[in-house]
Design an enzyme around this catalytic site. Structure first.
Site, PDB file in Angstrom:
ATOM      1  N   LYS A 217       0.821  -1.212   0.000  1.00  0.00           N
ATOM      2  CA  LYS A 217       0.000   0.000   0.000  1.00  0.00           C
ATOM      3  C   LYS A 217       0.855   1.262   0.000  1.00  0.00           C
ATOM      4  CE  LYS A 217      -4.403  -1.755   0.537  1.00  0.00           C
ATOM      5  NZ  LYS A 217      -5.535  -2.153   1.357  1.00  0.00           N
ATOM      6  N   ARG A 253      -4.058 -10.169   3.741  1.00  0.00           N
ATOM      7  CA  ARG A 253      -4.347 -10.124   2.305  1.00  0.00           C
ATOM      8  C   ARG A 253      -3.119  -9.549   1.617  1.00  0.00           C
ATOM      9  NH1 ARG A 253      -6.258  -6.637  -1.469  1.00  0.00           N
ATOM     10  NH2 ARG A 253      -7.769  -7.432  -2.967  1.00  0.00           N
TER      11      ARG A 253
HETATM   12  C1  7PJ Z   1      -8.247  -4.362   0.448  1.00  0.00           C
HETATM   13  C2  7PJ Z   1      -9.262  -5.112  -0.129  1.00  0.00           C
HETATM   14  C3  7PJ Z   1      -8.069  -4.433   1.867  1.00  0.00           C
HETATM   15  C4  7PJ Z   1      -9.897  -5.989   1.908  1.00  0.00           C
HETATM   16  C5  7PJ Z   1      -8.246  -3.961  -1.657  1.00  0.00           C
HETATM   17  C6  7PJ Z   1      -5.339  -4.064  -3.223  1.00  0.00           C
HETATM   18  C7  7PJ Z   1      -6.174  -2.820  -3.136  1.00  0.00           C
HETATM   19  N1  7PJ Z   1     -10.084  -5.924   0.576  1.00  0.00           N
HETATM   20  N2  7PJ Z   1      -9.247  -4.846  -1.463  1.00  0.00           N
HETATM   21  N3  7PJ Z   1      -8.923  -5.260   2.539  1.00  0.00           N
HETATM   22  N4  7PJ Z   1      -7.606  -3.670  -0.523  1.00  0.00           N
HETATM   23  N5  7PJ Z   1     -10.692  -6.773   2.647  1.00  0.00           N
HETATM   24  O1  7PJ Z   1      -5.518  -4.824  -4.160  1.00  0.00           O
HETATM   25  O2  7PJ Z   1      -4.471  -4.255  -2.335  1.00  0.00           O
HETATM   26  O3  7PJ Z   1      -7.216  -3.783   2.488  1.00  0.00           O
HETATM   27  S1  7PJ Z   1      -7.890  -3.283  -3.209  1.00  0.00           S
END
Ligand code: 7PJ
Length: 272
Positions: A217, A253
């Site tokens: 990020k 994630r």
């Molecule tokens: C997140 C996500 C996160 C959850 C994205 C990327 C950016 N879902 N989707 N948490 N970030 N749950 O692909 O890292 O932080 S989109």
């Protein structure tokens, strides 16, 4: 299907990220072709991902929404190919996409709107036995980084997630199938993201497993000194993940599965 989320995904579990999009913030384009997405997912499963999260709509800062048809066109061929081969999560706020993904074997719905996007999504989740991730976001992706403001970011994120958890349970989704996510980078400045990470214990205290998305990020790139960074490096992602683990996070994630599995295995081996 299986029991409580905390038993299905014991701490620490790694969720691999496969964005089937032309424009996601950190892996934009690399998995847009179905064959590439399938190959990435297989590699992540082999590297120790407990589940792989597929998304057909970018939610990076500034991104525009895509139609249901386009989102289905992106993810369905990939899920058709991988059905039953590995645990699958669908990153969507759309009930139609979630419904189709669940038919194809998805066992977790990752909704960055925390059931505020599509009024039909709660019912789709409630009427199946899938898991659900509820994430905090201030604003919407197109404008969320314009001027995020909080009196107290950790307290506000915690009370939001508590309210969305109650909403989901009221809609008939068993509490033990739900995890919570503070939504790093979703309507938060660098300082707010780090404050939230430091006080992650306040989210963990809500009593549900906490999922964190810190991987690559932009706040990580910015803390390293680049004021215009749109991503952060792997080294910084690993440090952030270990800090989150230390404060009780359960699911991570990430884009770089092997490295996170290794770092978190070491963190988890430290007696406390
Ligand atoms: C997140 C996500 C996160 C959850 C994205 C990327 C950016 N879902 N989707 N948490 N970030 N749950 O692909 O890292 O932080 S989109």
């Amino acid at each position: 299907m299986s029991g409580p989320l905390e038993e299905r995904f014991p701490r620490p579990s790694v969720m691999g990220v496969v964005n089937v999009t032309p424009d996601s913030f950190s892996d934009g384009g690399v998995n847009f072709r179905p064959a590439d997405a399938v190959a990435s997912a297989r590699r992540m499963a082999e590297e120790g991902a407990a589940i792989v999260d597929f998304g057909g709509e970018s939610t990076r800062p500034g991104s525009e929404a895509v139609s249901v048809d386009e989102e289905l066109r992106r993810v369905v061929p990939v899920l058709e190919e991988l059905a039953g081969e590995m645990p699958v999560s669908i990153d969507t706020a759309k009930s139609e996409v979630a419904r189709r993904a669940i038919e194809l074997g998805a066992e977790l719905v990752n909704d960055v709107t925390a059931l505020r996007g599509d009024p039909g999504l709660a019912e789709v989740v409630a009427s199946s036995d899938v898991y659900l991730c509820l994430m905090h976001m201030q604003g919407e992706p197109r404008t969320m980084q314009d001027e995020p403001t909080y009196e107290d970011v950790a307290a506000e994120v915690a009370s939001f997630l508590e309210e969305r958890l109650a909403f989901a349970v009221d809609a008939g989704i068993p509490e033990d199938r739900i995890c919570l996510d503070p939504g790093f980078g979703f309507g938060k400045t660098v300082d707010q993201n780090f404050e939230l990470l430091g006080r992650l214990g306040e989210i963990v205290a809500l009593g549900r497993p906490v999922l964190v998305g810190l991987s690559r990020k932009r706040s990580l790139g910015r803390i390293l000194g680049d004021p215009d960074a749109t991503t952060g490096p792997l080294s910084a992602s690993l440090a952030a993940a270990v800090e989150a683990y230390e404060r009780g996070a359960a699911i991570f994630r990430v884009h770089d599965v092997r490295e996170h599995v290794e770092a978190l295995t070491v963190a988890a081996a430290v007696p406390r």
